[in-house]
Design a protein around this motif. Structure first.
Motif, PDB file in Angstrom:
ATOM      1  N   THR A   1    -120.410  80.813  44.429  1.00 30.27           N
ATOM      2  CA  THR A   1    -120.042  80.962  45.840  1.00 30.27           C
ATOM      3  C   THR A   1    -118.562  81.272  45.986  1.00 30.27           C
ATOM      4  N   GLU A   2    -117.728  80.577  45.225  1.00 33.68           N
ATOM      5  CA  GLU A   2    -116.291  80.854  45.256  1.00 33.68           C
ATOM      6  C   GLU A   2    -115.996  82.285  44.813  1.00 33.68           C
ATOM      7  N   ASP A   3    -116.661  82.721  43.743  1.00 32.05           N
ATOM      8  CA  ASP A   3    -116.452  84.087  43.258  1.00 32.05           C
ATOM      9  C   ASP A   3    -116.857  85.105  44.318  1.00 32.05           C
ATOM     10  N   TYR A   4    -117.967  84.834  44.988  1.00 34.40           N
ATOM     11  CA  TYR A   4    -118.441  85.772  46.009  1.00 34.40           C
ATOM     12  C   TYR A   4    -117.472  85.833  47.186  1.00 34.40           C
ATOM     13  N   LEU A   5    -117.016  84.680  47.664  1.00 39.31           N
ATOM     14  CA  LEU A   5    -116.078  84.665  48.789  1.00 39.31           C
ATOM     15  C   LEU A   5    -114.776  85.358  48.429  1.00 39.31           C
ATOM     16  N   SER A   6    -114.329  85.169  47.202  1.00 37.76           N
ATOM     17  CA  SER A   6    -113.104  85.843  46.759  1.00 37.76           C
ATOM     18  C   SER A   6    -113.290  87.353  46.780  1.00 37.76           C
ATOM     19  N   TRP A   7    -114.433  87.823  46.309  1.00 35.88           N
ATOM     20  CA  TRP A   7    -114.733  89.265  46.319  1.00 35.88           C
ATOM     21  C   TRP A   7    -114.790  89.805  47.743  1.00 35.88           C
ATOM     22  N   VAL A   8    -115.447  89.063  48.641  1.00 35.65           N
ATOM     23  CA  VAL A   8    -115.536  89.487  50.040  1.00 35.65           C
ATOM     24  C   VAL A   8    -114.142  89.611  50.651  1.00 35.65           C
TER      25      VAL A   8
ATOM     26  N   GLU B   1    -111.291  90.095  49.194  1.00 37.10           N
ATOM     27  CA  GLU B   1    -110.558  91.233  48.622  1.00 37.10           C
ATOM     28  C   GLU B   1    -110.981  92.530  49.306  1.00 37.10           C
ATOM     29  N   ARG B   2    -112.283  92.700  49.509  1.00 38.53           N
ATOM     30  CA  ARG B   2    -112.774  93.921  50.151  1.00 38.53           C
ATOM     31  C   ARG B   2    -112.310  94.000  51.609  1.00 38.53           C
ATOM     32  N   LEU B   3    -112.350  92.897  52.315  1.00 34.68           N
ATOM     33  CA  LEU B   3    -111.912  92.904  53.708  1.00 34.68           C
ATOM     34  C   LEU B   3    -110.418  93.173  53.814  1.00 34.68           C
ATOM     35  N   ALA B   4    -109.635  92.636  52.873  1.00 39.17           N
ATOM     36  CA  ALA B   4    -108.191  92.879  52.881  1.00 39.17           C
ATOM     37  C   ALA B   4    -107.897  94.361  52.681  1.00 39.17           C
ATOM     38  N   GLU B   5    -108.699  95.022  51.846  1.00 40.47           N
ATOM     39  CA  GLU B   5    -108.517  96.464  51.635  1.00 40.47           C
ATOM     40  C   GLU B   5    -108.727  97.242  52.930  1.00 40.47           C
ATOM     41  N   GLY B   6    -109.527  96.681  53.831  1.00 38.04           N
ATOM     42  CA  GLY B   6    -109.770  97.334  55.119  1.00 38.04           C
ATOM     43  C   GLY B   6    -108.816  96.886  56.215  1.00 38.04           C
ATOM     44  N   GLY B   7    -107.790  96.118  55.852  1.00 38.98           N
ATOM     45  CA  GLY B   7    -106.788  95.707  56.824  1.00 38.98           C
ATOM     46  C   GLY B   7    -107.154  94.480  57.637  1.00 38.98           C
ATOM     47  N   LYS B   8    -108.154  93.724  57.192  1.00 42.06           N
ATOM     48  CA  LYS B   8    -108.553  92.514  57.914  1.00 42.06           C
ATOM     49  C   LYS B   8    -107.690  91.333  57.485  1.00 42.06           C
ATOM     50  N   ARG B   9    -107.586  90.357  58.391  1.00 39.33           N
ATOM     51  CA  ARG B   9    -106.721  89.203  58.128  1.00 39.33           C
ATOM     52  C   ARG B   9    -107.447  87.872  58.160  1.00 39.33           C
ATOM     53  N   ALA B  10    -108.669  87.848  58.698  1.00 39.65           N
ATOM     54  CA  ALA B  10    -109.404  86.582  58.774  1.00 39.65           C
ATOM     55  C   ALA B  10    -110.903  86.841  58.714  1.00 39.65           C
ATOM     56  N   LEU B  11    -111.625  85.930  58.058  1.00 39.78           N
ATOM     57  CA  LEU B  11    -113.081  85.949  58.005  1.00 39.78           C
ATOM     58  C   LEU B  11    -113.591  84.692  58.689  1.00 39.78           C
ATOM     59  N   LEU B  12    -114.280  84.862  59.808  1.00 34.83           N
ATOM     60  CA  LEU B  12    -114.922  83.739  60.491  1.00 34.83           C
ATOM     61  C   LEU B  12    -116.328  83.633  59.921  1.00 34.83           C
ATOM     62  N   LEU B  13    -116.532  82.657  59.073  1.00 33.79           N
ATOM     63  CA  LEU B  13    -117.708  82.577  58.213  1.00 33.79           C
ATOM     64  C   LEU B  13    -118.763  81.646  58.804  1.00 33.79           C
ATOM     65  N   VAL B  14    -119.888  82.228  59.205  1.00 31.67           N
ATOM     66  CA  VAL B  14    -121.014  81.452  59.723  1.00 31.67           C
ATOM     67  C   VAL B  14    -122.058  81.348  58.624  1.00 31.67           C
ATOM     68  N   TRP B  15    -122.391  80.123  58.231  1.00 33.79           N
ATOM     69  CA  TRP B  15    -123.404  79.918  57.185  1.00 33.79           C
ATOM     70  C   TRP B  15    -124.077  78.573  57.370  1.00 33.79           C
ATOM     71  N   ASP B  16    -125.145  78.343  56.584  1.00 27.37           N
ATOM     72  CA  ASP B  16    -125.917  77.117  56.750  1.00 27.37           C
ATOM     73  C   ASP B  16    -125.316  75.990  55.920  1.00 27.37           C
ATOM     74  N   ASN B  17    -126.039  74.887  55.839  1.00 29.13           N
ATOM     75  CA  ASN B  17    -125.525  73.693  55.172  1.00 29.13           C
ATOM     76  C   ASN B  17    -126.081  73.534  53.761  1.00 29.13           C
ATOM     77  N   ALA B  18    -126.256  74.632  53.055  1.00 25.28           N
ATOM     78  CA  ALA B  18    -126.687  74.558  51.664  1.00 25.28           C
ATOM     79  C   ALA B  18    -125.674  73.745  50.859  1.00 25.28           C
TER      80      ALA B  18
END
Length: 202
Positions: free
Chosen positions: A100-107, A109-126
């Motif tokens: 999960t940490e690896d995936y969030l880090s990858w996400v 990085e990709r969003l930063a390449e597009g000029g984004k500054r924040a990810l508002l992350l909606v997910w369940d309680n797994a």
């Protein structure tokens, strides 16, 4: 499920709604709905079709002799609310905190390449979402972002027993129906190729 008690639904849904409104006011923020799914090579999704007096039945094929491939593939996905795109990563094994940490880090990085500054992350309680390890990783990640720049993460857990609030859920259902092969099981590489092609992502 409507008859079951869910004391935390109104409060958590309200927090999620506030994040959605907040993201709409900041073009450099991304609202993302995250989830994991298993793509089975053998199981058949539920399908409905009108067939007159003879109902259509889709049988689950068995694995072919000598087929050493996995029966199912684990996949992480994020549905972006800003452009409707899907960010997918197939992973070995099952979802755990480290993956999960690896995936969030990858996400991020990709969003930063597009000029984004924040990810508002909606997910369940797994368990791998709310584990102490993942929560600590998000805090450390945000500290580094504050010092060095990047995409910070604001986590918004969904209420328990309220999967319909996660907009990515129906995406999985439609995808499983779209990639099936009625006459034979798919190879693992075929599953990956068809899934990525259906969602239009790498």
């Amino acid at each position: 499920m409507d008859h079951q008690p869910r004391p935390g639904v109104p409060a958590k849904k309200g927090a999620c709604d506030r994040l959605i409104r907040l993201a709409q006011r900041h073009p450099d923020w991304v609202l993302g709905f995250e989830d994991e799914v298993w793509w089975s090579r053998l199981a058949r999704p539920e399908l409905h079709a009108w067939a007159g007096d003879e109902p259509k039945r889709m049988h689950q094929p068995g694995a072919e002799a000598g087929d050493a491939g996995p029966k199912a593939l684990a996949c992480y996905g994020l549905l972006r609310a800003d452009d409707g795109g899907m960010m997918l990563r197939f992973v070995d094994g099952r979802p755990v905190s480290q993956v999960t940490e690896d995936y969030l880090s990858w996400v991020c990085e990709r969003l930063a390449e597009g000029g984004k500054r924040a990810l508002l992350l909606v997910w369940d309680n797994a368990s791998w979402h709310i584990s102490k390890r993942v929560r600590s990783w998000i805090k450390e990640h945000n500290r580094q972002v504050k010092a060095d720049g990047g995409v910070r993460i604001v986590s918004c857990p969904l209420p328990v027993k309220a999967p319909w609030l996660n907009r990515i859920e129906p995406k999985w259902v439609h995808g499983k129906r779209a990639i099936i092969e009625p006459d034979r099981p798919l190879r693992a590489a075929e599953v990956v190729d068809r899934v990525c092609s259906y969602y239009g992502c790498e």
